[in-house]
Design a protein around this motif. Sequence first.
Motif, PDB file in Angstrom:
ATOM      1  N   HIS A   1       0.819  -1.214   0.000  1.00  0.00           N
ATOM      2  CA  HIS A   1       0.000   0.000   0.000  1.00  0.00           C
ATOM      3  C   HIS A   1       0.849   1.258   0.000  1.00  0.00           C
ATOM      4  O   HIS A   1       2.003   1.245   0.416  1.00  0.00           O
ATOM      5  CB  HIS A   1      -0.932   0.015   1.222  1.00  0.00           C
ATOM      6  N   ILE A   2       0.250   2.340  -0.491  1.00  0.00           N
ATOM      7  CA  ILE A   2       0.850   3.674  -0.406  1.00  0.00           C
ATOM      8  C   ILE A   2      -0.126   4.545   0.380  1.00  0.00           C
ATOM      9  O   ILE A   2      -1.331   4.518   0.138  1.00  0.00           O
ATOM     10  CB  ILE A   2       1.067   4.296  -1.809  1.00  0.00           C
ATOM     11  N   HIS A   3       0.429   5.306   1.320  1.00  0.00           N
ATOM     12  CA  HIS A   3      -0.401   6.201   2.133  1.00  0.00           C
ATOM     13  C   HIS A   3      -0.476   7.601   1.521  1.00  0.00           C
ATOM     14  O   HIS A   3       0.513   8.086   0.967  1.00  0.00           O
ATOM     15  CB  HIS A   3       0.219   6.386   3.527  1.00  0.00           C
ATOM     16  N   PHE A   4      -1.633   8.230   1.702  1.00  0.00           N
ATOM     17  CA  PHE A   4      -1.822   9.631   1.306  1.00  0.00           C
ATOM     18  C   PHE A   4      -2.450  10.402   2.454  1.00  0.00           C
ATOM     19  O   PHE A   4      -3.317   9.870   3.171  1.00  0.00           O
ATOM     20  CB  PHE A   4      -2.795   9.744   0.122  1.00  0.00           C
ATOM     21  N   TYR A   5      -2.027  11.655   2.585  1.00  0.00           N
ATOM     22  CA  TYR A   5      -2.618  12.562   3.559  1.00  0.00           C
ATOM     23  C   TYR A   5      -2.772  13.874   2.807  1.00  0.00           C
ATOM     24  O   TYR A   5      -1.777  14.498   2.444  1.00  0.00           O
ATOM     25  CB  TYR A   5      -1.656  12.716   4.750  1.00  0.00           C
TER      26      TYR A   5
END
Length: 304
Positions: free
Chosen positions: A223-227
Amino acid sequence: MPPSVDDYKDYTDAVVAAIGSKASPRVKHAFPILIRHLHAAIIEAEMTVEEWLQACDLLIEAGKVSSDKRNEMVLVTDVLGVESLVDMMEHARYAKKGKETTASAILGPFYRQGVPVSPNGSSLVRMKEPGAPFVHLHGVVTGSDGKPLKGALVDVWHDAPDGFYDSQSPEKAEYHCRARFETDDQGRYSCICLKPTPYPIPYDFAAGKLLTLMDRHPYRPAHIHFYVQAPGHKTLVTQVFSRDSPYLEDDSVFAVKDSLIVDFVPPTTPLPEGGDFDEEIKFELEYNIALAGEKEVDQSQFQG
Ligand code: MBD
Ligand code: FE
């Protein structure tokens, strides 16, 4: 006869009644619910004094290993499905407005505040990762009306090929596989990252003990996180998951949603002008993000 909630009703009522008149409306609403369910769970499960002490020790351990780089308490709630539950409810508050907004997913324990802004098109791979597959990640940040948002801040982070985040391994370059970008006047962000790998959540302390007790594995799908933050809009915390990854069906922290599963495809879109990235790019991921407007968020649960 096993103990029943009725046997302890007067006692639980007394604990609830002890809440004082100056407690906030939110506390007066939520704590009686919390106390009643907590007592009921303990009664129905017939918890022993020894088990209660073990539970306290587990929380003490979680606190002791926690730091600004590691949040074991979040992990404990994650393996119990609590972070994903509050996230699902949070999202329901604005998703039901019938607008197209990107689904949220949990923050997890490895978000870092204050990451410096990098120019669009730059790489968040800050040390040599021989053979790792580079990805051109880019997209447009819009409101729920589809209008591009200029000046949105996009934090991106993922694990390194060894399965660890920068904050988990002191030998990694500062902010390795982590960066922050600001969208341009067409709402675009872009960067070079790596195709993430499946990874076990840290299971050396409290969260791991819980997993072992429940006979569960610690793995998460890649997974890749985004904020993503933009003025006047609800901040979006989310993750995207690689369709070819194992553990999509049995994420140890229950964060996968169908709409967040993405395909890494062969690259066709050119990088932004002026970049100096000269290694081979194996994949492209276009990920457009739609944020709810602040006024679109249902605030009703905070009233009264
Ligand atoms: C992670 O990398 C993560 O994203 C979450 C939510 C929990 C544990 C580890
Ligand atoms: Fe993660």
